[in-house]
Write a protein that holds these residues in place. Sequence first.
Motif, PDB file in Angstrom:
ATOM      1  N   GLU A 306       6.429   8.976 -12.978  1.00 20.27           N
ATOM      2  CA  GLU A 306       5.002   9.154 -13.234  1.00 20.27           C
ATOM      3  C   GLU A 306       4.710  10.395 -14.075  1.00 20.27           C
ATOM      4  O   GLU A 306       3.649  10.487 -14.698  1.00 20.27           O
ATOM      5  N   ARG A 322       2.798  -0.282 -14.530  1.00 17.66           N
ATOM      6  CA  ARG A 322       2.538   0.823 -13.611  1.00 17.66           C
ATOM      7  C   ARG A 322       2.534   0.374 -12.153  1.00 17.66           C
ATOM      8  O   ARG A 322       3.014   1.082 -11.275  1.00 17.66           O
ATOM      9  N   THR A 327       7.490   4.858  -9.522  1.00 16.92           N
ATOM     10  CA  THR A 327       6.895   6.025 -10.171  1.00 16.92           C
ATOM     11  C   THR A 327       7.353   7.354  -9.589  1.00 16.92           C
ATOM     12  O   THR A 327       7.340   8.364 -10.276  1.00 16.92           O
TER      13      THR A 327
END
Length: 397
Positions: A306, A322, A327
Amino acid sequence: MPRILVVDDERQIHASLRLRIGSDYDLAFCFSAREALDRIERERFDLCIADIHMPEMDGLTFVEEAQKTDPELGFIFLSAFDTDENLRRAIPLQVFDFIGKPLPDRDGFEDRIPGWIEQTRNRRHQRALAQHSKEMVQDLQSAQLEREVELVASESARDALLQTAGLLTTIHAHLLSSSTLLNQRAKSDPSLGHLLRSLEEARKTADAAILVTESFFDSAYGNRDTSPAVVNPGLRHAINIATRMSHAEEMHKTVDVTPASDEVIVREISGIDFLLMMVPAIGLALYTTAPETTVRVTTEHVARLENASRDSRYRQHLWINRRNALTSHAGVTITVTCGAAPLNRAVAEAWLKGASTPLPAITARGLVLGMQKAKGLLGIAVESSGEVFQLVLVLPT
């Protein structure tokens, strides 16, 4: 039952059409163009009958907007009178016909409706055939890419076997020398020490041969499904394939790569998966950049995936996957950059979905599937994020 959308601000027209054709067709009625546009976005119709003279938005403007949503839908105009201006504006819209008010007799209206509906359905059929043909072309392009990747694997196997053959020839020579010495001076000659040294050389060479073969079968190309995705050799082979498939050398386009500082292995995917991801990414950059320019590929470790999407350099990029990405996991960022204009956002999204092919030789399917399988992130520079073409692959390691 065929569906017909009627767009007219006069209630008596609705009532008349319901009476005349309501038993044969599924009719939907709208009193304004805005309402009708909303219906067309949500529903599929076989024909639309629209009044030209309506408040807020006239019928000609309505058809222009509706064709953006459903370009195959056929339209019939209703009008109490036609002007030269209306006829001129209607020509590029390719409407089926103009019907005067009040509605004509059965021969002039009811009997013609099946033909109009058939025209719409033929349009939809032709578009479906075109889309199917496009998907077939993309499948062929993907198969071509996979063939190129398999060719790299085959060439790597051949090189490894050639090296092994040379080493085995050396082993044979050492063993032959040792046998000769052994036959001549088996028990009494002090040259036994040389014999032992020759045997030791044979053993070392045999070990080297085993190492070469094992390193191949442990490499990214030894086993299609289970071998690891090692970043540095994978990038090297992906650049070779993308350069060849895009004919980059003919236009003096080159690729400069900054490799990872150590051996980096991407999680969840094989070496073949990694190639199928990187070839479209590098190939699209080569296709986009101008002749006699360089595409730059750089690698960088990230503590968390991320972090890349929050990096100020990439904050305005279009980010893909996403929701499914790891992440919070450590990873590697592979950035592909060249001196070309960024993609239009709509074009980028269409290419990733397979609906558009700005890169004719290679589709994005391998890139998208690999990103999903690896649970990584893909960032694409779009018009709002700068003046350079850039793809950012963020992959867990």
